[in-house]
Design a protein around this motif. Structure first.
Motif, mmCIF file in Angstrom:
data_model
loop_
_atom_site.group_PDB
_atom_site.id
_atom_site.type_symbol
_atom_site.label_atom_id
_atom_site.label_comp_id
_atom_site.label_asym_id
_atom_site.label_seq_id
_atom_site.Cartn_x
_atom_site.Cartn_y
_atom_site.Cartn_z
ATOM 1 N N ASN A 18 30.685 23.201 54.105
ATOM 2 C CA ASN A 18 29.918 22.619 53.012
ATOM 3 C C ASN A 18 29.086 21.451 53.527
ATOM 4 O O ASN A 18 29.222 21.023 54.674
ATOM 5 C CB ASN A 18 30.858 22.138 51.904
ATOM 6 C CG ASN A 18 30.277 22.339 50.519
ATOM 7 O OD1 ASN A 18 29.061 22.391 50.353
ATOM 8 N ND2 ASN A 18 31.137 22.452 49.524
ATOM 9 N N MET A 43 31.832 25.587 51.775
ATOM 10 C CA MET A 43 30.997 26.112 50.701
ATOM 11 C C MET A 43 31.401 27.539 50.360
ATOM 12 O O MET A 43 31.345 27.952 49.204
ATOM 13 C CB MET A 43 29.519 26.080 51.092
ATOM 14 C CG MET A 43 28.592 26.624 50.014
ATOM 15 S SD MET A 43 26.852 26.672 50.493
ATOM 16 C CE MET A 43 26.472 24.920 50.509
ATOM 17 N N LEU A 53 30.300 25.298 44.865
ATOM 18 C CA LEU A 53 28.985 24.685 44.740
ATOM 19 C C LEU A 53 29.132 23.321 44.081
ATOM 20 O O LEU A 53 30.027 23.111 43.258
ATOM 21 C CB LEU A 53 28.057 25.574 43.916
ATOM 22 C CG LEU A 53 27.904 27.023 44.403
ATOM 23 C CD1 LEU A 53 27.044 27.815 43.435
ATOM 24 C CD2 LEU A 53 27.323 27.067 45.805
ATOM 25 N N GLU A 54 28.245 22.416 44.453
ATOM 26 C CA GLU A 54 28.384 21.057 43.950
ATOM 27 C C GLU A 54 27.010 20.407 43.766
ATOM 28 O O GLU A 54 26.103 20.617 44.569
ATOM 29 C CB GLU A 54 29.216 20.240 44.943
ATOM 30 C CG GLU A 54 29.524 18.835 44.480
ATOM 31 C CD GLU A 54 30.476 18.131 45.427
ATOM 32 O OE1 GLU A 54 30.312 16.905 45.621
ATOM 33 O OE2 GLU A 54 31.376 18.800 45.982
ATOM 34 N N PRO A 107 21.725 19.524 44.760
ATOM 35 C CA PRO A 107 22.679 20.638 44.897
ATOM 36 C C PRO A 107 23.074 20.869 46.352
ATOM 37 O O PRO A 107 22.243 20.752 47.257
ATOM 38 C CB PRO A 107 21.901 21.837 44.340
ATOM 39 C CG PRO A 107 20.467 21.488 44.559
ATOM 40 C CD PRO A 107 20.366 19.987 44.439
ATOM 41 N N SER A 108 24.324 21.221 46.567
ATOM 42 C CA SER A 108 24.822 21.430 47.933
ATOM 43 C C SER A 108 24.233 22.676 48.574
ATOM 44 O O SER A 108 24.256 22.812 49.801
ATOM 45 C CB SER A 108 26.348 21.543 47.915
ATOM 46 O OG SER A 108 26.764 22.664 47.131
ATOM 47 N N TRP A 109 23.693 23.586 47.753
ATOM 48 C CA TRP A 109 23.157 24.839 48.287
ATOM 49 C C TRP A 109 21.659 24.751 48.583
ATOM 50 O O TRP A 109 21.039 25.737 48.964
ATOM 51 C CB TRP A 109 23.426 25.992 47.326
ATOM 52 C CG TRP A 109 22.797 25.806 45.974
ATOM 53 C CD1 TRP A 109 21.558 26.233 45.578
ATOM 54 C CD2 TRP A 109 23.366 25.136 44.833
ATOM 55 N NE1 TRP A 109 21.321 25.868 44.265
ATOM 56 C CE2 TRP A 109 22.414 25.199 43.790
ATOM 57 C CE3 TRP A 109 24.581 24.497 44.603
ATOM 58 C CZ2 TRP A 109 22.652 24.649 42.531
ATOM 59 C CZ3 TRP A 109 24.814 23.941 43.359
ATOM 60 C CH2 TRP A 109 23.865 24.019 42.333
ATOM 61 N N LEU A 125 31.603 25.490 40.254
ATOM 62 C CA LEU A 125 30.478 24.554 40.209
ATOM 63 C C LEU A 125 30.989 23.205 39.720
ATOM 64 O O LEU A 125 31.509 23.089 38.606
ATOM 65 C CB LEU A 125 29.367 25.054 39.287
ATOM 66 C CG LEU A 125 28.197 24.083 39.079
ATOM 67 C CD1 LEU A 125 27.507 23.765 40.415
ATOM 68 C CD2 LEU A 125 27.188 24.655 38.096
#
Length: 195
Positions: free
Chosen positions: A24, A33, A67-68, A75-77, A124
């Motif tokens: 992540n 992640m 996901l965060e 956003p982490s993505w 999420l």
């Protein structure tokens, strides 16, 4: 990859791996992640040699996706910040005349026969409100055998104790993404009321 890894090249390029982990972003609540109990991929070899990417099979078993969104709303993505650090084009480099057509040409060389997700979990976490949502028992099947062939998707999941099912079909993906193009589409979503 923490488990077994196997690779074969003929008649298709096949990769099987177990206990696959994707790290992540730094500072995220979950260290990974994505975690997969098993990953199974098969790509046809002969089309690959001629520049076509034909996926016969992509199977994800027991995926756990975390996901965060951080306190600043990032956003982490999202990899936008990473893309921003890429070097600038060389002096005198000529940009493509029509980037959208280049993207369309790339898609025309991609075919996905069978994608399956079995027993997945998607979490999420929104750090701005500390709200946490979770999709459980995620099952998904996707097929996109060609740009001018039907795209189909069928799936189900459990959210807040309620089952959700979705089914979608796009008659002609290529026609839809071309300028002025049209395609038939069906979409069905079934869910019980969620409190």
């Amino acid at each position: 990859i923490g488990g077994k890894l196997s690779l074969s090249l003929f008649p298709s390029v096949q990769v099987e791996a177990s206990d696959v982990v994707l790290a992540n972003a730094p500072g995220a609540a979950a260290p990974a992640m994505a975690k997969l109990k098993k990953l199974d991929v098969a790509v046809k070899l002969i089309p690959l040699l001629s520049g076509r990417f034909e996926v016969e099979r992509l199977s994800l078993v027991d995926p756990q996706i975390d996901l965060e969104i951080d306190a600043k709303g990032r956003p982490s993505w999202s990899f936008a910040e990473s893309a921003a650090t890429l070097p600038a084009p060389a002096p005198g480099a000529v940009p493509p005349k029509n980037p959208s057509m280049m993207g369309l040409a790339a898609l025309s060389r991609l075919a996905v026969k069978d994608v399956t997700i079995t027993n997945g979990t998607v979490v999420l976490l929104d750090r701005r409100t500390d709200q946490r949502d979770e999709l459980q028992n995620v099952a998904l099947t996707v097929s996109a055998p060609g740009l001018d062939a039907p795209f189909t998707m069928n799936g189900s999941a459990t959210w807040r104790g309620r089952k959700i099912t979705v089914a979608a079909k796009l008659d002609n993906t290529g026609a839809l993404i071309r300028a002025g193009g049209k395609s038939g589409m069906t979409f069905a979503l079934n869910a019980q009321p969620i409190q």
